[in-house]
Design an enzyme around this catalytic site. Structure first.
Site, short mmCIF file in Angstrom:
data_model
loop_
_atom_site.label_atom_id
_atom_site.label_comp_id
_atom_site.label_asym_id
_atom_site.label_seq_id
_atom_site.Cartn_x
_atom_site.Cartn_y
_atom_site.Cartn_z
N LYS A 107 65.35 -7.48 163.21
CA LYS A 107 64.23 -8.39 162.97
C LYS A 107 62.88 -7.70 163.17
CE LYS A 107 66.51 -12.81 163.68
NZ LYS A 107 67.89 -12.42 164.10
C1 LIG Z 1 69.06 -12.81 163.34
C2 LIG Z 1 70.27 -11.96 163.52
C3 LIG Z 1 71.35 -11.98 162.59
C4 LIG Z 1 71.36 -12.91 161.40
O1 LIG Z 1 70.46 -12.53 160.40
P1 LIG Z 1 70.10 -13.55 159.21
O2 LIG Z 1 69.06 -12.88 158.40
O3 LIG Z 1 69.62 -14.82 159.88
O4 LIG Z 1 71.38 -13.80 158.44
C5 LIG Z 1 72.40 -11.10 162.78
N1 LIG Z 1 72.45 -10.29 163.86
C6 LIG Z 1 71.46 -10.25 164.78
C7 LIG Z 1 71.59 -9.34 165.93
C8 LIG Z 1 70.34 -11.08 164.64
O5 LIG Z 1 69.36 -11.03 165.57
#
Ligand SMILES: *Cc1c(COP(=O)(O)O)cnc(C)c1O
Length: 441
Positions: A107
């Protein structure tokens, strides 16, 4: 580039407007009016092109002239200034490690890009549409991972205050330190309640007319185009490192809200070679069920050990359907989805550690197993990669327990673990939140 709302009841928006608003006024998600194609040489010559330049060339059509070219280049350079290695786990499977950024989760990329774009627009005075303020306040509720990435992305960005609400006692110790040790324009509110309480308070603030007279409030959740679109970058970086260019990879993406995998599909439709996409889900199996039955039935979220994927009604899935023009046969040809239980996740973490010496976090383990299952069902020997979306240390309680092996804290984490926590403790009460928000403005 202009963006339309998938609910089709709002006017089209520019990149700037879509970034500032987040969601369209009709509550729809913004979607680009067309899918730009990357130059052929970006693919054929990719090994000789820097990550900064790849990122710039991929994002430029989406931003158009709304950010000056030299500014945009600076923004993408800062967004991708850490390593994103493709690491071989075994003969068939590689791991795209997206966890080398400041908060150890993928993210970081979306949050860093979005925060810099928003900061730029605020400096230009564009966000102050209402005229009362030249500042924006980003308000987010977090169950753990989003808050840290957003806080870090917006840290020290001029003209932006960030207020993060997190549920007291319900985030991991690493996550809490990431939220509460930055200071400056980042304000952490430790809420005496649950994640749902935090989210409820945030929603109430967005609909409070009096408060919105005083503050320009915006959100930083994953439906924002400025968080979604830059997630295409690392699919290109992965291909740059992929050895067999004549045999494109199968890619498995641990999925919750489906923003990450949707960005991958967008990259593919812009010209990036990919054999097939697998959305790897935990027990939250709305999309795997849809792929079986063609009927979309949202559920309430089930708690699992891969908690960042505990989503019962993934918001970005509508974007995936739009990318395939709502045509199920085309979708099915490029896209599969599998559900993996917690027991399977733990067994995979153990096996991959014992057999290959590779430490998976629970989210990556879901991706690994879904990929492995898909590859065994394929007649010809295919190769693929999964996205390792978080550093195992972020979930060290689960990882150490399953592997019976201690994991070392990376330097960046060691440093924050010693910093004092600074958070304002509030009850899950709207007046308490409003007091704090007024104090910040
Ligand atoms: C947010 C997150 C996901 C999911 O990602 P999306 O884009 O919402 O599908 C997967 N793994 C981790 C570690 C995350 O923080």
């Amino acid at each position: 580039m202009n963006y339309y709302s998938l609910n089709k009841q709002s006017p089209i928006a520019s990149f700037k407007e879509a970034t500032i608003l987040g969601q369209a006024p009709d509550k729809g998600l913004y979607f680009p009016e067309f899918i730009p194609q990357v130059d052929k040489d970006l693919i054929s010559n990719i090994e000789n092109i820097s990550n900064e330049e790849i990122a710039f060339r991929v994002i430029k059509p989406y931003v158009g002239n709304e950010i000056r070219e030299d500014e945009l280049f600076r923004i993408v350079s800062e967004t991708v200034n850490f390593s994103i290695p493709l690491v071989k786990v075994n003969e068939q499977i590689s791991s795209l490690e997206l966890f080398h950024g400041p908060t150890l989760a993928f993210k970081d990329i979306g949050a860093r890009f979005m925060s810099r774009c928003l900061g730029q627009f605020v400096r230009e005075g564009q966000a102050a549409q209402s005229g009362q303020t030249d500042k924006v306040t980003v308000l987010v509720a977090t169950s753990g991972d989003t808050g840290g990435a957003v806080a870090n992305g917006f840290y020290d960005v001029d003209g932006v205050d960030v207020v993060i609400l997190y549920p007291s006692g319900k985030v991991s110790s690493v996550q809490e330190k990431q939220l509460t040790t930055l200071g400056k324009n980042i304000h952490a509110l430790e809420v005496n309640g649950t994640f749902d309480d935090c989210q409820q308070l945030v929603k109430q603030a967005f609909t409070d007319a009096e408060l919105n007279q005083q503050l320009f409030l915006t959100s930083a959740n994953s439906i924002n185009v400025a968080r979604w679109l830059p997630q295409q970058f690392y699919y290109f970086f992965a291909y740059k490192q992929w050895k067999q260019k004549d045999q494109p990879p199968v890619i498995a993406v641990p999925s919750g809200n489906f923003g990450n995998i949707c960005a991958g599909i967008l990259a593919h439709m812009s010209g990036l070679p990919v054999k097939h996409f697998i959305a790897a889900c935990n027990a939250n199996d709305v999309v795997p069920n849809f792929m079986q039955s063609q009927s979309y039935q949202p559920k309430s979220a089930i708690a699992t050990i891969s908690n960042a994927m505990d989503v019962g009604n993934p918001s970005n899935f509508v974007r995936i359907l739009e990318l395939f023009h709502q045509q199920f046969p085309q979708l099915k040809e490029k896209f599969s989805s599998l559900s993996i239980s917690d027991d399977e996740t733990k067994a995979t973490m153990k096996r991959v550690f014992n057999d290959f010496g590779y430490i998976l976090d629970p989210h990556g383990a879901v991706g690994f197993l879904a990929l492995e299952q898909y590859l065994t069902n394929e007649p010809s020997l295919q190769k693929g990669m999964f996205l390792e979306t978080a550093h195992p240390v972020k979930f060290y309680d689960v990882v150490e327990d399953v592997l019976q092996h201690t994991i070392e804290l990376p330097d960046a984490v060691q440093a924050i673990m010693h910093k004092p926590k600074a958070a304002t403790f509030i009850d899950a009460d709207y007046d308490a939140l409003k007091e704090v928000l007024k104090g910040i403005s």
